[in-house]
Scaffold this motif. Sequence first.
Motif, mmCIF file in Angstrom:
data_model
loop_
_atom_site.group_PDB
_atom_site.id
_atom_site.type_symbol
_atom_site.label_atom_id
_atom_site.label_comp_id
_atom_site.label_asym_id
_atom_site.label_seq_id
_atom_site.Cartn_x
_atom_site.Cartn_y
_atom_site.Cartn_z
ATOM 1 N N ASP A 1 -12.072 -6.579 0.216
ATOM 2 C CA ASP A 1 -11.537 -7.025 -1.063
ATOM 3 C C ASP A 1 -12.367 -8.190 -1.595
ATOM 4 O O ASP A 1 -12.910 -8.989 -0.836
ATOM 5 C CB ASP A 1 -10.092 -7.476 -0.905
ATOM 6 N N GLN B 1 -13.387 -4.602 -5.177
ATOM 7 C CA GLN B 1 -14.035 -4.466 -3.878
ATOM 8 C C GLN B 1 -15.457 -5.004 -3.935
ATOM 9 O O GLN B 1 -16.102 -4.984 -4.983
ATOM 10 C CB GLN B 1 -14.089 -2.994 -3.467
ATOM 11 N N TRP C 1 -9.540 -6.501 4.810
ATOM 12 C CA TRP C 1 -9.544 -5.110 4.376
ATOM 13 C C TRP C 1 -10.980 -4.559 4.318
ATOM 14 O O TRP C 1 -11.461 -4.112 3.282
ATOM 15 C CB TRP C 1 -8.852 -4.942 3.020
ATOM 16 N N GLU D 1 -12.455 -1.817 5.436
ATOM 17 C CA GLU D 1 -12.414 -0.444 4.933
ATOM 18 C C GLU D 1 -13.502 0.510 5.447
ATOM 19 O O GLU D 1 -13.205 1.601 5.884
ATOM 20 C CB GLU D 1 -12.428 -0.431 3.399
ATOM 21 N N SER D 2 -14.771 0.145 5.351
ATOM 22 C CA SER D 2 -15.823 1.105 5.721
ATOM 23 C C SER D 2 -17.068 0.356 6.138
ATOM 24 O O SER D 2 -17.338 -0.743 5.638
ATOM 25 C CB SER D 2 -16.158 2.027 4.542
ATOM 26 N N LYS E 1 0.843 -1.177 0.000
ATOM 27 C CA LYS E 1 0.000 0.000 0.000
ATOM 28 C C LYS E 1 0.886 1.237 0.000
ATOM 29 O O LYS E 1 1.707 1.427 0.883
ATOM 30 C CB LYS E 1 -0.898 -0.009 1.249
ATOM 31 N N GLU F 1 -11.209 5.013 -1.222
ATOM 32 C CA GLU F 1 -10.222 3.955 -1.039
ATOM 33 C C GLU F 1 -9.500 3.780 -2.360
ATOM 34 O O GLU F 1 -10.099 3.379 -3.356
ATOM 35 C CB GLU F 1 -10.881 2.644 -0.623
ATOM 36 N N THR G 1 -14.481 4.446 9.105
ATOM 37 C CA THR G 1 -13.733 4.353 7.857
ATOM 38 C C THR G 1 -12.263 4.194 8.199
ATOM 39 O O THR G 1 -11.704 4.971 8.972
ATOM 40 C CB THR G 1 -13.984 5.556 6.934
ATOM 41 N N GLU H 1 -4.170 -1.595 8.458
ATOM 42 C CA GLU H 1 -5.435 -1.304 7.786
ATOM 43 C C GLU H 1 -6.244 -2.568 7.532
ATOM 44 O O GLU H 1 -7.477 -2.563 7.647
ATOM 45 C CB GLU H 1 -5.167 -0.578 6.470
ATOM 46 N N GLU H 2 -5.556 -3.635 7.202
ATOM 47 C CA GLU H 2 -6.226 -4.906 6.933
ATOM 48 C C GLU H 2 -7.189 -5.305 8.050
ATOM 49 O O GLU H 2 -8.257 -5.869 7.806
ATOM 50 C CB GLU H 2 -5.171 -6.004 6.770
ATOM 51 N N CYS I 1 -5.773 7.302 -0.946
ATOM 52 C CA CYS I 1 -6.997 7.642 -0.215
ATOM 53 C C CYS I 1 -7.073 9.137 0.139
ATOM 54 O O CYS I 1 -6.062 9.819 0.243
ATOM 55 C CB CYS I 1 -7.167 6.828 1.054
#
Length: 469
Positions: A77, A40, A85, A87-88, A5, A30, A98, A122-123, A9
């Motif tokens: 993912d 995603q 991951w 994410e949100s 990564k 993202e 988030t 983050e994962e 973002c």
Amino acid sequence: MKKQKTGSCTTLLVGKKASIDGSTMIARNEDSGSAASNPQRFVVMNPVDQPKIYKSVQSTFEIELPDHPLRYTSTPDASDENGIWGESGINSANVAMTATETITTNSRILGVDPLVKSGIGEEDMLTIVLPYIRSAKEGVLRLGEILEKYGTYESNGVAFSDKDEIWYFETIGGHHWAAIRIPDDAYVIAPNRFNIDYFDFESADTLYSEELPALIEKYHLNPDTDQVNLRHIFGSASVKDTRYNNPRAWYVQKFFNPEIEQQPMDHDLPFICRANRKISVEDVKWALSSHFQNTPFDPYGEGDEKSKSMYRTIGINRNQESHILQIRNDVPAEIAGVHWLAFGPNTFNAVVPFYANVTDTPACYRDTTTTFDISKIHWLSHTIALLGDTNFDLYSDFQRAFEQNTVASCRFVQMNADKEAMEQENIQAYLEQVNEQFADICFKNTNKLLGDMVGVGTKRMKLNFSLND
């Protein structure tokens, strides 16, 4: 680590008194680390889906999770090969999260508190935090406790919200952190740098790792003589920031506060801002789709080639999904959480509202494949973006009409659903049907947009011959 990564973002936060309808909004693009697609999905994690023991793929981190997790939406993912991951998402207590905004740091703090290879990243964050919190502040405290115990291998910013509050959290070194409550009448634009600036350790609106003030003092980390500015203490002020990060903050602040004169490369652009008007979902989406329009720096504009490639745009080919997590205050709690979502590069898509109080999501959003499948909205949106980028001037009017029509149609359905939902015997089943309508509107309109673009673009192909020429 398997999934690399890089700086990517962009985060945008809007307090309830800064928004047009009294809702809180936390939003983020993202972005993948390269132009290659990172598909995603949009799913609901029901309590039975939540693991008892969580194990990271990116590191050796492992944790036993609490009992009785809450249901929550998530945008993981398509493949779990590199981890979840998430994410949100919005959980069943109407708390949104988030995670994450990749941020910068410096060697002074990393020398004192190095990153931890076996820690969290983050994962992991959404999965191990969001199902177990009932307020934005609880999110800060849970993530902070985990970070202090296990450490982290990267520097990140995370946002939490409920119907009343928004908190923004940034990791510091391997084990430390700081968080600030965003004022109700304020907005924040946060690119890939350490973002929190002025910080009051005595304020009720700040939280931080217990030893942070002493650490700053003991190791002489504060370069300022008259203030505590966490960006100065723990962040960077690099040449890359002037090209990659600062201009994004400058442009959004210019959009919401055109009356204020600032420069795109400025390292000290403010963190907490107050707009000259109320902010809507459409405003947030426009900002997250922006590419320096009406400036010499727009890659689709009329500036010289050097200017057009000078600064990193917010809407970019690496946008994979964009979310606006809205918690509303003018409707019952059962319909208050709305997970607005768009897949693909933001300049060429539309953000769609999905009620969060559901147990499943529409198939064209849920079942994203790891390989190209135009029947899935992720891949359809990327196709639109690729074609649109070949001749922006030719296709942009089609895209603007598509986006306006799609959002307006969804808003009309949502307005009626808000009125009818509380009369339903099974509210969740009803909201799932409404979400299917939203997905159907977007999918059909996106297909129509592709057809319109193919129709007009075909006429411009170079393989064109006429006997009259």
